[in-house]
Write a protein that holds these residues in place. Structure first.
Motif: not given
Length: 135
Positions: A5-7, A111-113, A118
């Motif tokens: 997951i992107q931060e 990776s979209k939170k 996902n």
């Protein structure tokens, strides 16, 4: 392979590289920052050299060119996909995701939170523009 997951809002390239390398977002971000690559830089959304540089640093080989997307069946077993491709003020932007095909499954790691899952299998809703083959 598992999704990462992107931060940061623009951290999809870093997260995609992390997923391909089998490391955490924090580890990939540390490597990216050491290379002068930062999630805050919107060029991550509009230039392939940043992810190519990060992939090389993580020991991952990527094709030297982008290939236009044709069909899901014609994709290589592993690829970075450019989805949500658009032009903004004359500059292309996209969202990076990872395509993986194995004997067990075919999946897009996004990776979209905000997504419910996902590991995406809703291929009809995903509209790739092009891809980069990854070995």
């Amino acid at each position: 392979m598992n999704p990462v997951i992107q931060e940061e809002i623009s951290g999809c390239g870093i997260a995609s590289c992390a997923a391909l390398a089998g490391i955490t977002y924090a580890q990939a971000k540390e490597t990216a920052n050491a290379l002068g690559i930062y999630a805050e830089d919107t060029a991550l959304w509009s230039d392939t050299e940043y992810v190519r540089k990060l992939l090389r640093a993580l020991g991952i080989t990527a094709a030297p060119t982008e290939t236009p997307f044709d069909t899901w069946e014609r994709l290589p077993d592993k690829a970075l996909l450019a989805i949500k491709w658009r032009m903004e003020q004359g500059r292309p932007f996209w969202h990076w995701v990872v395509f993986v095909r194995s004997e067990q499954e075919t999946v897009v790691l996004d990776s979209k939170k905000a997504l419910k899952t996902n590991a995406r299998r809703d291929f009809g809703r995903i509209k790739p523009k092009w891809f980069i083959r990854v070995d």
